[in-house]
Design a protein around this motif. Structure first.
Motif, PDB file in Angstrom:
ATOM      1  N   ILE A   1       0.861  -1.179   0.000  1.00 30.09           N
ATOM      2  CA  ILE A   1       0.000   0.000   0.000  1.00 30.09           C
ATOM      3  C   ILE A   1       0.899   1.231   0.000  1.00 30.09           C
ATOM      4  N   ALA A   2       0.695   2.105  -0.966  1.00 32.23           N
ATOM      5  CA  ALA A   2       1.434   3.373  -1.001  1.00 32.23           C
ATOM      6  C   ALA A   2       0.435   4.518  -0.904  1.00 32.23           C
ATOM      7  N   VAL A   3       0.705   5.469  -0.025  1.00 29.47           N
ATOM      8  CA  VAL A   3      -0.220   6.583   0.171  1.00 29.47           C
ATOM      9  C   VAL A   3       0.393   7.893  -0.308  1.00 29.47           C
ATOM     10  N   PHE A   4      -0.436   8.711  -0.911  1.00 29.40           N
ATOM     11  CA  PHE A   4      -0.001   9.973  -1.507  1.00 29.40           C
ATOM     12  C   PHE A   4      -0.897  11.109  -1.053  1.00 29.40           C
ATOM     13  N   ASP A   5      -0.290  12.132  -0.485  1.00 28.57           N
ATOM     14  CA  ASP A   5      -0.995  13.397  -0.337  1.00 28.57           C
ATOM     15  C   ASP A   5      -1.314  13.926  -1.737  1.00 28.57           C
ATOM     16  N   ASN A   6      -2.298  14.817  -1.848  1.00 26.17           N
ATOM     17  CA  ASN A   6      -2.632  15.365  -3.167  1.00 26.17           C
ATOM     18  C   ASN A   6      -2.086  16.779  -3.391  1.00 26.17           C
ATOM     19  N   ASP A   7      -2.614  17.772  -2.652  1.00 27.68           N
ATOM     20  CA  ASP A   7      -2.204  19.168  -2.875  1.00 27.68           C
ATOM     21  C   ASP A   7      -0.704  19.359  -2.612  1.00 27.68           C
ATOM     22  N   GLY A   8       0.031  19.761  -3.624  1.00 26.37           N
ATOM     23  CA  GLY A   8       1.461  20.026  -3.463  1.00 26.37           C
ATOM     24  C   GLY A   8       2.318  18.780  -3.612  1.00 26.37           C
ATOM     25  N   THR A   9       1.688  17.605  -3.591  1.00 26.70           N
ATOM     26  CA  THR A   9       2.440  16.358  -3.792  1.00 26.70           C
ATOM     27  C   THR A   9       2.151  15.786  -5.179  1.00 26.70           C
ATOM     28  N   LEU A  10       0.887  15.854  -5.573  1.00 27.26           N
ATOM     29  CA  LEU A  10       0.527  15.339  -6.903  1.00 27.26           C
ATOM     30  C   LEU A  10       0.147  16.460  -7.871  1.00 27.26           C
TER      31      LEU A  10
END
Lengths: 336, 336
Positions: B69-78
């Motif tokens: 499982i890999a987790v990603f923030d959205n704003d500023g990360t993606l």
């Protein structure tokens, strides 16, 4: 083309046919009866016909794989919920385990009733009393600690009627249905009124449903660093009740797509079935497990403390939901 | 073995080698550079080495596929989060759209500031003011209606600096990373401080992340039957804030497994990275996107209203998290 190369080609084709036949054989065989514990009655036919329609490329009712979401209630739909919800049996055992640290419980309700196994008084304590017992027995520890408590309990606890571990009292026809749907590109999601962290530790092994596909009621947790170790601590506070009108809310919150098939057994599943089947789309499947088998399991519907099926049973014929008559429609209830 | 059969075997082996090479070629080629928009610097090496370790059967750090499982923030990360979070730009546009129905807003803060584009006064209204704007612009409709509002807005709105649709301002290196991880059996989960129903409508198309793998902040919804149509109605009440210590809570609530890799860019991601990487297990990956590129995007960290990176930047070297220097480590920021 020479006679020789003609011959060689025929031979090659013959070999290829055998190879293809061998390759297809196991799957063709499995397709012959993907639901062997179901009798050949209306519910089985409804399932097979629905799956055929939504998976057949080019069919007007075709549903692309990512949208094939099927939701399942747990208590009474996938496993036994009588004489009381398994999680309540767990909570009552926990009260006994924790009692030495709480001498006051001997004289205070609802703990007194829990300790004495006095289910009538316990039931009379109502939602408030049961909630108090749930919070005391399910919180005040980390999520990892709770998982261990649940796993340990399930490994030794036995159902009072069948004398078997609770995780063996799952309905074999439903386990086959879960597999069959997954084999046809469905995601199978459990949407339980019970606690999500009570179901997750064993759902993958028993149902083939991974933790991220279990939705349930939950208590609040708090992130804490304990000596450089991050933990989630279970607080004595309800976060979400995944029952009745809460089920569509939970599904939307965690899945974000509307299911195309829903399976339940009680009024707690009414709104989930409505949400799933009444969206105006062509192919939707709603099914209710009706407990009609005193001999092999239990028979109950409108008059029961656990798993009451009343409004949803009335709604079924109007909404076009299929009612599964356990006695008539299931060849086998549990795995031997 | 005769010389002839020996010869035949060598010939067969030679043919087989060619076949195997041909079969492997496309995948071997893709493996050559799965991350073409990344420079050959430390972060890319860290990603490749981590993925190799956890996917190599028999390696002591091997992780079975369901647990990847890999987790990603959205704003500023993606995607871009300056000059303000995209969702805030959406909310301010919504205030303008709804203003005719609310003539009183012209004289009442924070709406007056929103209508006048007075970001300074708006910011001064603090969390309370922003929350008021979010609730007014994001609720009072069904979930389907809200999805349409978001989709419509995104189709016409343009970023003030780049003059492009917001959904084109996603970081190409991160999109490649998402694909690369999925190709290696990972589930890629978005864990956004932003609203889950603001991200879901486009996450699948833009990131390849389906709705059920988007976690975010949410407002309460209520199930309602409207003329025999079941709907979920968005209430003006916050349900969950998926930021800071809320991120591990949200991950545990919806996934029920601890991630093995986490990607963020701000202090809002600190606890998510702690939860992911500080569990004592051997192979864990924590990464922070550091905005260092004034020319191609923005440069900011400790002193910004949106996406402050301060505590997490200090924690990185101690915790062993890799800091991605956008200017040095990314060949390309956006897709051309």
């Amino acid at each position: 083309m020479s006679a020789f190369s003609e011959l060689r080609r025929s031979a090659l084709n013959a070999v290829l046919s055998v190879v293809v036949a061998l390759l297809l054989a196991p799957s063709a065989h499995a397709q012959n009866d993907p639901l062997p514990s179901w009798n050949d009655t209306a519910p089985k036919a409804a399932i097979l016909s629905f799956v055929e329609k939504v998976t057949k490329q080019g069919s007007p009712e075709f549903v692309p794989e990512p949208e094939r979401i099927a939701v399942f209630d747990n208590d009474g739909t996938l496993w036994v919920e009588q004489p009381m919800y398994t999680q309540l049996a767990f909570a009552l055992d926990r009260v006994k385990t924790l009692a030495p640290q709480h001498p006051e419980w001997k004289d205070v309700q609802p703990f007194k009733a829990a300790l004495e196994g006095d289910i009538k008084t316990l039931a009379a304590s109502g939602e408030k009393g049961l909630l108090e017992i749930i919070l005391v027995t399910h919180t005040g520890m980390t999520t990892s600690e709770f998982e261990k408590v649940v796993t340990d309990w399930l490994s030794t606890a036995r159902d009072p009627k069948f004398k078997r571990p609770y995780t063996e009292l799952v309905y074999q026809p439903m386990v086959e249905l879960l597999s069959y749907l997954r084999a046809n590109g469905f995601k199978t999601i459990i949407v339980s009124g019970g606690g999500v962290e009570f179901v997750r530790p064993w759902a993958e092994k028993v149902y083939g449903v991974p933790p991220e596909q279990v939705i349930g009621s939950s208590i609040k947790t708090q992130f804490k660093m304990q000596d450089d170790t991050p933990t989630l601590y279970r607080l004595p506070e309800i976060n979400f009740i995944d029952d009745k009108a809460g089920k569509p809310v939970g599904i939307n919150q965690e899945i974000g797509r509307r299911p195309i098939a829903a399976f339940g057994n009680s009024d707690g599943d009414l709104e989930m079935l409505q949400w799933t089947t009444m969206a105006g789309a062509p192919a939707r499947l709603g099914m209710l497990v009706h407990h009609t088998d005193t001999e092999r399991e239990y028979a109950y519907d409108r008059d029961t403390e656990f798993g009451r099926l009343d409004k949803a049973l009335d709604a079924a014929p109007i909404a076009g939901w299929t009612v599964i008559d356990m006695k008539a429609d299931w060849k086998q209830i549990f795995k031997d």
